[in-house]
Design an enzyme around this catalytic site. Structure first.
Site, short mmCIF file in Angstrom:
data_model
loop_
_atom_site.label_atom_id
_atom_site.label_comp_id
_atom_site.label_asym_id
_atom_site.label_seq_id
_atom_site.Cartn_x
_atom_site.Cartn_y
_atom_site.Cartn_z
N HIS A 30 2.83 -8.58 -0.97
CA HIS A 30 2.07 -9.67 -0.33
C HIS A 30 2.95 -10.90 -0.16
CE1 HIS A 30 -1.99 -7.99 -0.18
NE2 HIS A 30 -1.81 -7.50 -1.41
N ASP A 84 -4.60 -6.21 2.24
CA ASP A 84 -5.79 -5.62 1.60
C ASP A 84 -6.84 -5.58 2.69
OD1 ASP A 84 -4.36 -5.69 -0.75
OD2 ASP A 84 -5.39 -7.44 -1.56
N GLU A 137 -5.09 1.15 -5.84
CA GLU A 137 -6.05 0.31 -5.10
C GLU A 137 -6.29 0.90 -3.71
OE1 GLU A 137 -4.19 -3.56 -4.99
OE2 GLU A 137 -4.42 -3.88 -7.13
N HIS A 143 -5.34 -1.54 -0.68
CA HIS A 143 -4.00 -2.13 -0.52
C HIS A 143 -3.08 -1.19 0.26
CE1 HIS A 143 -0.41 -4.51 -1.95
NE2 HIS A 143 0.16 -3.35 -1.63
C1 LIG Z 1 -4.56 -8.91 -7.13
C2 LIG Z 1 -4.56 -7.71 -6.24
N1 LIG Z 1 -5.38 -7.95 -5.08
C3 LIG Z 1 -3.16 -7.37 -5.81
O1 LIG Z 1 -2.74 -7.76 -4.74
N2 LIG Z 1 -2.45 -6.62 -6.64
C4 LIG Z 1 -1.14 -6.15 -6.30
C5 LIG Z 1 -0.64 -5.20 -7.37
C6 LIG Z 1 -0.14 -7.27 -6.12
O2 LIG Z 1 -0.22 -8.32 -6.80
O3 LIG Z 1 0.80 -7.02 -5.34
ZN LIG Z 2 -2.98 -5.99 -2.12
#
Ligand SMILES: C[C@@H](N)C(=O)N[C@H](C)C(=O)O
Ligand SMILES: [Zn+2]
Length: 190
Positions: free
Chosen positions: A103, A110, A167, A170
């Site tokens: 990210h 997401d 997830e 994601h």
């Molecule tokens: C916090 C969650 N939405 C997320 O993005 N987790 C992944 C592992 C990240 O932080 O890259």
């Molecule tokens: Zn994510």
């Protein structure tokens, strides 16, 4: 779309500049998230240009099937990753800020799917529900929820994304390694 007119910083662009039909609901720009805290100043959906083009392609595939894509998170400044890590400190759910998250590269999204009217379709868990139900291997959910999860995955993979085990929402751009980690404020993209 005139690409040389788009504001770009380190390859990052405002997704609205290339596709205004994707639904954007950045949950960290609201209090409706697992932290119950607003950690983005403004709800601007930012991605690497090529990641955004892939997302737009995925949205077209979804529309062909009678659905729409809804973005729940996209580029996240590195300083926000630290805020998240300081609250959660669990690598299963949040990437440690010293390693960084895709990210922070603007190369992960997401997402979920909605019907044409914008209502979300049923998935095996809520967004950011950090339990076994979030895993792409979770099988003990209603059949329709499993089918919806796999449909989302098929659409995103066909557009050039990779899924992760933990997830269902994601997706990493398959070319995420091309990009660095950034700490540019979202306000710079409006
Ligand atoms: C916090 C969650 N939405 C997320 O993005 N987790 C992944 C592992 C990240 O932080 O890259
Ligand atoms: Zn994510």
């Amino acid at each position: 779309m005139i690409l040389n007119k788009i504001k770009m910083i380190d390859g990052l662009i405002n997704v609205r500049d290339i596709d205004d039909s994707i639904i954007i609901d950045l949950r960290y720009a609201t209090e409706n998230n697992f932290l119950n805290k607003k950690i983005y100043d403004i709800p601007v959906c930012v991605l690497q240009l090529n990641t955004a083009l892939k997302l737009s392609k995925a949205n077209s595939f979804a529309k062909d099937l009678g659905y729409r894509l809804k973005v729940l998170d996209a580029y996240r400044p590195l300083s926000v990753q630290k805020i998240m890590w300081d609250i959660i400190k669990n690598e299963d759910f949040v990437a440690p800020y010293w390693r960084g998250s895709n990210h922070n590269r603007g190369a992960a999204v997401d997402v979920t799917l909605t019907f044409e009217n914008g209502d979300e379709i049923l998935m095996p868990s809520d967004y950011d529900e950090f339990s076994e139900r979030a895993s792409i291997n979770y099988k003990d959910a209603p059949t329709i929820a499993i089918e919806n999860r796999e449909l989302l995955s098929m659409i995103m993979i066909k557009a050039g994304f990779l899924r992760i085990e933990s997830e269902w929402w994601h997706f990493n751009d398959s070319e995420y390694e091309k990009y660095g980690l950034y700490d540019i404020s979202l306000e710079k993209f409006i």
